[in-house]
Design an enzyme around this catalytic site. Structure first.
Site, PDB file in Angstrom:
ATOM      1  CD  GLU A  25      97.400 -40.460 134.602  1.00  0.00           C
ATOM      2  OE1 GLU A  25      96.283 -39.899 134.621  1.00  0.00           O
ATOM      3  OE2 GLU A  25      98.072 -40.674 135.620  1.00  0.00           O
ATOM      4  CG  ASP A  26     100.480 -42.125 130.310  1.00  0.00           C
ATOM      5  OD1 ASP A  26     100.528 -41.582 131.429  1.00  0.00           O
ATOM      6  OD2 ASP A  26     100.310 -43.343 130.144  1.00  0.00           O
TER       7      ASP A  26
END
Ligand code: MN
Length: 741
Positions: A89-90
């Site tokens: 996600e990051d």
């Protein structure tokens, strides 16, 4: 205290690499340390210079999540997933990167956790509901494939909650806390990870209701100071009791958390002093038989509070929890809760499904045998959510049923068998009953919530176990529609009310038909109206009764249909006469100075005078004498109509009956019509006709034509009607009848 219990890693900023490896090695000596080290290093590199709101490096977060997972004794794949859960996600990392370095299994787990994280649970914009519905399906699917995904997600949420105070926006803190309390904590409870559940609840509570949190903790401090001596005295006494009996037992005390106490105060409507189990002793022994031995010893030595004894060993809770609970009266009649269980039961109670990962045959993995021992398949507990999804076809339909927008605003409740029933917040046992089955809802008359009988208006809470008490026949009750929160329950109640109302109209209609026949000196039976039905265009007698009862079909028309060709039978004639005292009868009943025999006389339609009313006669050219009540509005406006004659009633009028009209506003609930007709019958009024106008969903306006002896009689009936709980207003109807009808 057991070392396992201490999973609190929040004191250190984050675990060093060797500390994490040590933690895992302690319960899994064969752990693949290389894999762990690799994941640790990968996470720190991938997140690089990213920062947390707390000022820590971002990678402190996945490392701490891994630490919490290690505290639950999860397998190495889960720990690695904890370390890597935010990289997709990051960071720049891709699924292929993770899969190549850590294998397909870990990559799938990381992907699952990422997908759970993407689920938007609050819906600011309705146009995105569709997307949200699909997300929720992903959520349920991801966690149903591998329960480890949910466990990692819960640990992720726990660490975020532990550091929530650093989040700069109060609005976000509240939203995250609400979501935690409504979704994550119940899910944790559902899979039995009590340790995580209660901490999640407490942390959410702290942010959502800081003043309540503080005040309960203050009370707890005071309570602790009060009880300290008594508790240590009791602790010694219990220890002696075990020693004397030669039972080896581990013992410790446990205090309820603030949120658990708060919920108890709210749910049971009791005061702080009345919470019986703020503090409980846990006695942990080797095997189930010993639990019962300990129980025997306690009950021999102390008086127990019978209502508070629970055997969750022979009947485990839906989430697999097992224990004996008893409350004894200690010195000074102090109540003390004692929980007796085996070490294994304690492990399952604290770690839930996580307790099923075990060291076996030189590998540390999910152990089906161990799971079997304590309730079997851990996925069984989240399966009902999956079923709820499967039953509702596509995503939109699922949304329709599960009302996803309510998911954040939802309570998870359980049947006594442990099936999950999710309901919108504010739902009552009636909603629950209809969610189980329409028949259950229709016959619901009461509810037992968490083993206590509770009123049906009780708002259900997360985790409530509800047993519905059922009566015989479907019986809709006044006001239930206002007590429900689901569309299903509301529409079912409406149908039930409609059915019941139709039944009441039918009963009244049948009664009117019976009366009409009696006037003709005939016995009424359904077989005698076969032709009449056809003639009037009804299929079933009940349809005709209903039309009669509602006033849609007049008695006169009905009788003409029953006796065709006999336009003027005695009864029909009499009936016509009784609609109002007509010209011919008026002469018999009214006397007055200005009246000469032969003059045409009739009672006005506007106020329909009855014997006992103060009346005046108005000599009207072309009409003769028209009789009004003295307070008639029409009369007041028509001074120019002619001379007023002072007239009164003859004595003979007292032995006659006249027809009067009443208008009443009646609550639109089952039982109301029956009550109203009963009141009129008991007061000696003969009901001739009912006309019903529905004014609003909550009220009926009804117009009754009834035979009374005089105005005093009429007033008595009106007074009796006004005394009925169902009748909002009742009055004699005067003025323009046509408008009223
Ligand atoms: Mn995270």
């Amino acid at each position: 205290m057991n070392k396992q219990v201490d999973i609190d890693t929040k004191k250190a900023t984050y675990l060093r690499q060797y500390e994490l490896v040590d933690l895992v090695r302690e319960y899994d000596p064969s752990v693949d340390e290389n894999l762990l080290n690799k994941a640790y290093v990968y996470a720190t590199k991938a997140h690089g210079a990213q920062m947390r709101h707390s000022g820590d490096p971002y990678y402190a977060h996945p490392i701490q999540v891994a630490g919490i997972l290690a505290g639950l004794h999860m397998d190495v794949q889960s720990i690695c997933t904890g370390l890597l859960h935010d990289v997709l996600e990051d960071t720049e990392a891709t699924f292929e990167d993770v899969s190549g370095l850590f294998g397909e299994e870990i990559a799938q787990l990381v992907d699952g956790v990422t997908k759970l994280g993407q689920v938007e649970l609050s819906v600011p914009n309705p146009s995105r509901q569709r997307r949200q519905a699909e997300n929720f399906q992903k959520f349920v699917l991801a966690m149903s494939r591998d329960v480890r995904v949910l466990i990692v997600k819960l640990c992720d949420r726990l660490h975020n909650m532990r550091t929530l105070q650093y989040h700069p926006k109060q609005e976000s803190r509240e939203r995250i806390s609400r979501e935690t309390l409504d979704i994550y904590a119940p899910l944790a409870r559902r899979i039995g990870v009590d340790r995580i559940c209660s901490e999640l609840e407490d942390l959410s509570f702290q942010h959502l209701n800081p003043s309540a949190y503080e005040s309960i903790n203050k009370r707890l401090d005071g309570w602790r100071a009060d009880q300290k001596a008594a508790i240590s005295q009791m602790s010694v006494a219990l220890r002696d009791l075990m020693d004397e009996a030669g039972i080896e037992a581990r013992m410790y005390g446990r205090e309820k958390r603030a949120y658990a106490i708060w919920r108890k105060l709210q749910r049971q409507g009791i005061g702080f002093e009345d919470v019986a189990d703020i503090y409980a002793f846990r006695i942990l022994v080797d095997k189930p038989e010993t639990c019962y031995r300990v129980l025997g010893l306690l009950h021999t030595e102390y008086r127990c509070v019978p209502a508070r004894f629970r055997d969750f060993i022979s009947v485990p809770k839906p989430n697999g929890y097992q224990s004996l609970h008893t409350t004894i009266l200690g010195p000074e009649n102090r109540r003390l809760e004692i929980q007796i269980r085996t070490e294994r039961m304690e492990d399952v109670a604290e770690r839930g499904v996580a307790a099923h990962w075990a060291y076996k045959n030189e590998s540390y993995a999910y152990d089906p045998e161990k799971a079997q021992e304590s309730g079997g398949d851990p996925l069984r507990r989240i399966r009902p959510l999956v079923e709820m999804m499967e039953q509702s076809g596509d995503a939109d339909e699922f949304l329709e049923h599960a009302k996803l927008e309510m998911f954040t605003d939802q309570v998870f409740t359980f049947t006594p068998k442990g099936d999950l029933i999710s309901l919108p917040r504010g739902a009552t046992p009636i909603d629950f009953a209809y969610a189980v089955h329409t028949d259950v809802g229709d016959t619901c008359i009461g509810a037992v919530i968490n083993n206590r009988e509770k009123p049906l208006r009780t708002r259900l809470q997360n985790g409530d176990v509800i047993k519905i008490i059922r009566g015989g026949d479907p019986e809709p009750q006044a006001g239930w529609e206002n007590m429900v929160a689901t569309g299903k329950a509301r529409s079912a109640l409406r149908r039930l009310t409609r059915d019941r109302e139709a039944q009441e109209f039918q009963r009244i209609g049948a009664m009117l038909a019976d009366h009409a026949f009696a006037r003709e000196d005939k016995d009424f039976s359904e077989s005698s109206i076969g032709d009449t039905l056809k003639r009037l265009g009804f299929k079933e007698p009940v349809e005709l009764y209903e039309a009669l009862g509602k006033g849609e079909l007049s008695i006169k028309k009905f009788m003409q249909a029953v006796f065709p060709g006999r336009e003027s039978t005695k009864a029909i004639q009499e009936y016509a006469n009784r609609e109002f005292i007509t010209d011919s009868t008026a002469k018999l009943y009214v006397k007055g100075d200005g009246l000469t025999s032969g003059v045409s006389m009739h009672l006005s339609d506007c106020c329909s005078p009855i014997p006992g009313d103060r009346i005046v006669g108005v000599q009207t050219p072309g009409k003769g004498v028209v009789i009004h009540t003295i307070d008639c509005d029409v009369l007041a406006e028509s001074e120019e109509m002619g001379d007023w004659l002072d007239i009164g009633w003859r004595r003979a009028a007292q032995h006659a009956t006249s027809t009067a009209r009443i208008t009443a506003t009646v609550e639109h609930v089952p039982g109301a019509l029956a009550d109203v007709t009963k009141i009129i019958g008991e007061a000696g009024g003969n009901l001739i006709k009912i006309n019903t106008l529905q004014r609003s969903p909550t009220f009926f306006d009804m117009i009754f034509d009834l035979e009374v002896t005089d105005n005093r009689h009429l007033m008595q009936i009106i007074a009796a009607l006004r005394a009925s709980a169902y009748v909002v207003a009742a009055q004699r109807l005067t003025g323009d009848y046509a408008a009223a009808e």
